[in-house]
Design a protein around this motif. Structure first.
Motif, PDB file in Angstrom:
ATOM      1  N   PRO A  15      25.953  32.033  13.429  1.00 19.74           N
ATOM      2  CA  PRO A  15      25.187  32.190  14.664  1.00 19.74           C
ATOM      3  C   PRO A  15      25.862  31.538  15.873  1.00 19.74           C
ATOM      4  O   PRO A  15      25.756  32.045  16.996  1.00 19.74           O
ATOM      5  N   ILE A  16      26.561  30.419  15.653  1.00 23.37           N
ATOM      6  CA  ILE A  16      27.254  29.765  16.770  1.00 23.37           C
ATOM      7  C   ILE A  16      28.485  30.574  17.165  1.00 23.37           C
ATOM      8  O   ILE A  16      28.835  30.662  18.350  1.00 23.37           O
ATOM      9  N   PHE A  19      27.008  33.171  19.187  1.00 21.16           N
ATOM     10  CA  PHE A  19      26.581  32.602  20.465  1.00 21.16           C
ATOM     11  C   PHE A  19      27.757  32.472  21.433  1.00 21.16           C
ATOM     12  O   PHE A  19      27.688  32.925  22.581  1.00 21.16           O
ATOM     13  N   SER A 145      22.089  36.161  11.957  1.00 22.42           N
ATOM     14  CA  SER A 145      23.223  35.534  12.623  1.00 22.42           C
ATOM     15  C   SER A 145      23.334  36.021  14.064  1.00 22.42           C
ATOM     16  O   SER A 145      23.626  35.252  14.987  1.00 22.42           O
ATOM     17  N   GLY A 148      22.120  34.399  17.359  1.00 26.36           N
ATOM     18  CA  GLY A 148      22.968  33.558  18.206  1.00 26.36           C
ATOM     19  C   GLY A 148      23.437  34.291  19.444  1.00 26.36           C
ATOM     20  O   GLY A 148      23.534  33.707  20.533  1.00 26.36           O
TER      21      GLY A 148
END
Length: 423
Positions: A15-16, A19, A145, A148
């Protein structure tokens, strides 16, 4: 229990990754047009040329990136190259764009097109297919995911709008910072459960050019490509200069920019919330039906914006995009997995969902830019909405049903299985 903990541990970096990458995407696509108008002093046609070059150059990157991604599988050579190049977004717009513009408008369109299409139009399929394959190996839902990316849209709309009002060039330096974070997580955080790697298709040794070329003989690939050319591509073209259209409802540009920031924050907040239940919804209705629903919603949003009598109605129709993106992103990932050979996942995704789309964006960006200058935004949007409706209606009859088990819509031992014969 230990296996569950391992899978959970191998989820949180993705997810980061989403992001940081989609913060760059949201910032560039949300404010590049405004930056080119106010800082670069480009008109609608010149701005359209930049986006056309981004789409046109990506026609070279897309098929190459797709095949290379299928060959690399979980090796990070290509994805890291993209993230490192993205670090230079800030320096490019700070020190290179305007000097190139003073030399020649066509030159700046070509150079910017190559640079941004490598990172965004071409690179997005590399990022997306990598995380999708990781979701199969690590046993998590891709859409969870992708949350993000939705959070990135919210943060970008809140931060980038204020950064732009403070110092227009600062939005691109924020992209460079996000690229540093992306590179760090790719290097040190994103782990793959290699025991389940076969679930994502072990192509590193078995994929050859004959198999790759065979994908062009699949009728359903062309149907999916046409759908993307007529629906998703126009979605992107519609959004390219939307902020300019939106500002016409306000007395000052600063007021319009600020409201636009709040509006896009609301849109991405809806997108964020819907990403959680969307896998369950798509598993119920099927990924093919999800794609069709996305097409008709896009049509409604474009036509609604064209006919809107006030900025309040424009905001209402813009918020529909918060539903569109979870529908599209969840549906396309499951649909390609369920309707095509999993070994060719990245190739199909790159060709049908990106290569074909960029052909359309390449054509429509310049055409739309000229139409904006000649007949105005409202009339141009009406034309776009009609095209989306016709193409979506065609796809509703021509797009093949996916295999629900292979798509991950039902469990392999479920009684609700309707196997689909492969082409």
């Amino acid at each position: 229990m230990d296996a569950k903990k391992s899978e959970s541990k191998n989820f949180w970096g993705f997810p980061i990754t989403h992001f940081s990458y989609f913060f760059i995407w949201a910032t560039v696509y949300g404010y590049l047009t405004l930056w080119m108008e106010q800082v670069g002093h480009l008109n609608g046609t010149e701005s359209g040329a930049v986006f056309s070059m981004m789409a046109g150059i990506s026609l070279i990157f897309q098929p190459i990136f797709g095949v290379v991604s299928d060959k690399l599988l979980f090796r990070k050579t290509l994805i890291l190259t993209i993230s490192v190049v993205a670090i230079f977004i800030g320096p490019f717009f700070q020190w290179a764009f305007l000097p190139l513009m003073h030399i020649n408008a066509a030159l700046v369109a070509i150079v910017t097109g190559i640079f941004l299409s490598f990172i965004l139009n071409g690179g997005v399929s590399v990022i997306e297919q990598y995380v999708q394959r990781a979701s199969l190996a690590n046993k998590f839902e891709y859409a969870h995911s992708r949350v993000g990316g939705s959070v990135a849209g919210i943060v970008a709309s809140l931060i980038a709008g204020r950064l732009f009002l403070w110092s227009p060039n600062s939005i691109f330096w924020a992209c460079s910072i996000a690229a540093v974070i992306l590179t760090g997580f790719l290097l040190f955080s994103d782990k793959i459960n290699m025991e389940n790697a076969d679930a994502a298709g072990d192509t590193s040794d078995s994929l050859d050019w004959k198999t790759v070329v065979s994908v062009f003989k699949i009728k359903n690939l062309w149907v999916l490509a046409i759908f993307y050319m007529g629906a998703s591509a126009i979605f992107d073209v519609f959004d390219q200069q939307f902020i300019i259209f939106f500002k016409t409802f306000f007395h000052t540009a600063a007021q319009g920019t600020l409201v636009y920031s709040y509006m896009t924050s609301g849109q991405t907040a809806i997108e964020f919330l819907l990403m959680f239940p969307m896998p369950w919804i798509i598993n119920k209705i099927g990924s093919r039906n999800g794609l069709i629903a996305y097409g008709f919603l896009t049509c409604i949003r474009i036509l609604g914006s064209a006919l809107a009598p006030s900025w309040g109605w424009v905001v209402f129709f813009r918020l529909i995009a918060g539903l569109e993106m979870p529908l599209l992103l969840t549906s396309i990932m499951k649909y390609i997995a369920g309707a095509f050979d999993i070994r060719l996942y990245a190739t199909v995704y790159a060709l049908a969902s990106n290569f074909a789309k960029q052909i359309s964006v390449f054509i429509f960006s310049s055409v739309a830019g000229k139409l904006y200058d000649v007949i105005g935004y409202q009339h141009t949007y009406v034309i776009m909405g009609i095209v989306v409706f016709v193409i979506t209606l065609f796809a509703a009859f021509a797009l093949k049903k996916e295999d629900p088990v292979q798509a991950g819509e039902v469990a392999a031992d479920s009684g609700d299985v309707s196997a689909v014969k492969k082409e």
